[in-house]
Motif scaffolding. Structure first.
Motif, short mmCIF file in Angstrom:
data_model
loop_
_atom_site.label_atom_id
_atom_site.label_comp_id
_atom_site.label_asym_id
_atom_site.label_seq_id
_atom_site.Cartn_x
_atom_site.Cartn_y
_atom_site.Cartn_z
N UNK A 1 0.85 -1.19 0.00
CA UNK A 1 0.00 0.00 0.00
C UNK A 1 0.89 1.24 0.00
N UNK A 2 0.36 2.33 -0.54
CA UNK A 2 1.15 3.56 -0.63
C UNK A 2 1.58 4.07 0.74
N UNK A 3 0.75 3.86 1.73
CA UNK A 3 1.10 4.34 3.07
C UNK A 3 1.99 3.37 3.85
N UNK A 4 2.34 2.25 3.23
CA UNK A 4 3.26 1.30 3.86
C UNK A 4 2.69 0.49 4.98
N UNK A 5 1.35 0.46 5.11
CA UNK A 5 0.75 -0.25 6.24
C UNK A 5 0.59 -1.76 5.99
N UNK A 6 0.80 -2.20 4.78
CA UNK A 6 0.81 -3.64 4.48
C UNK A 6 2.12 -3.98 3.79
N UNK A 7 2.77 -5.03 4.26
CA UNK A 7 4.03 -5.46 3.69
C UNK A 7 3.98 -6.95 3.38
N UNK A 8 4.63 -7.33 2.28
CA UNK A 8 4.81 -8.75 1.96
C UNK A 8 6.28 -9.08 2.21
#
Length: 230
Positions: free
Chosen positions: A218-225
């Protein structure tokens, strides 16, 4: 299996309150949000997902509808009683050892921000313990201003007003966060301990257990793989 209240966590309102202060009835009412679409866009179709901290299935059920197989884990039997169509396992995440691995392990609900560092490490080790070769761990993290932009309020079309009322330092780098959830006919509160993590601290926490971030979803960095480090 009786579970004690987690230190620094409590909740109020109608119905059962779980050890971390979550209200079962409240979570049964919460809108789904973007999480299922984020997950579906990040993993292979039909993947077997281990969902850690599934709650009542707010994300579980939309993932099932999208064709994924889900093993749903939660420490609250009352939460798991709301799950339909998925294999349900009652366990604290830190203690989970199913003796099998999964294409995708999902640690959502900001669980990576556990107030106690050793609890966070145990949560992430559980992710690694259940990750198949070539698989990925999907992690939801707090926004950069999550602890500083307080108080704040959001009104959802469902009729829910959600407030983060305060985030008070506990003295060891974590904060005691107080939240309110108000529907026209009922109100719940939750107090819990959360440890802020910068992007660098988050990536460092993953590295401690042998994980690395592949991409932010996500653009806000709240989900990471993430995946096992080479």
């Amino acid at each position: 299996m009786e579970l004690n209240r987690r230190a620094g966590h409590q909740g109020t309102g109608p119905g059962v309150i779980t050890p971390d202060g979550c209200a079962v009835e409240l979570y049964s009412r919460l809108p789904v949000g973007a999480e299922p679409d984020i997950v579906a866009g990040a993993v292979s179709p039909g993947a077997h997902i281990l969902e850690l901290g599934c709650g009542v299935g707010r994300v579980t059920h939309p993932l099932l509808e999208r064709g994924f197989t889900v093993t749903a884990v939660d420490e609250s039997q009352e939460m798991l009683d709301r799950i339909r169509g998925a294999r349900a396992v009652r366990s604290a995440i830190e203690d989970l050892d199913l003796g099998e691995t999964f294409d995708v392990v999902m640690l959502a609900s900001f669980l990576v921000h556990a107030g106690e560092v050793e609890v966070r490490r145990a949560l992430l080790r559980a992710c690694v313990r259940h990750l198949a070769a070539g698989g990925c761990v999907l992690i939801q993290r707090e926004g950069e201003d999550w602890h500083t932009n307080v108080p704040r309020e959001r009104v959802d079309p469902s009729g829910l007003t959600m407030r983060i009322v305060s985030a008070e330092p506990t003295g060891d780098g974590a904060n005691s966060v107080h939240a309110e959830y108000e529907f026209p006919d009922a109100t719940w509160t939750q107090t819990f301990v959360s440890r802020p993590l910068t992007k660098e601290q988050f990536e460092g926490a993953l590295a401690e257990v042998g994980l690395q971030v592949d991409t932010y979803l996500t653009e806000d960095g709240t989900w990471a793989r993430s995946s096992l480090a080479a």
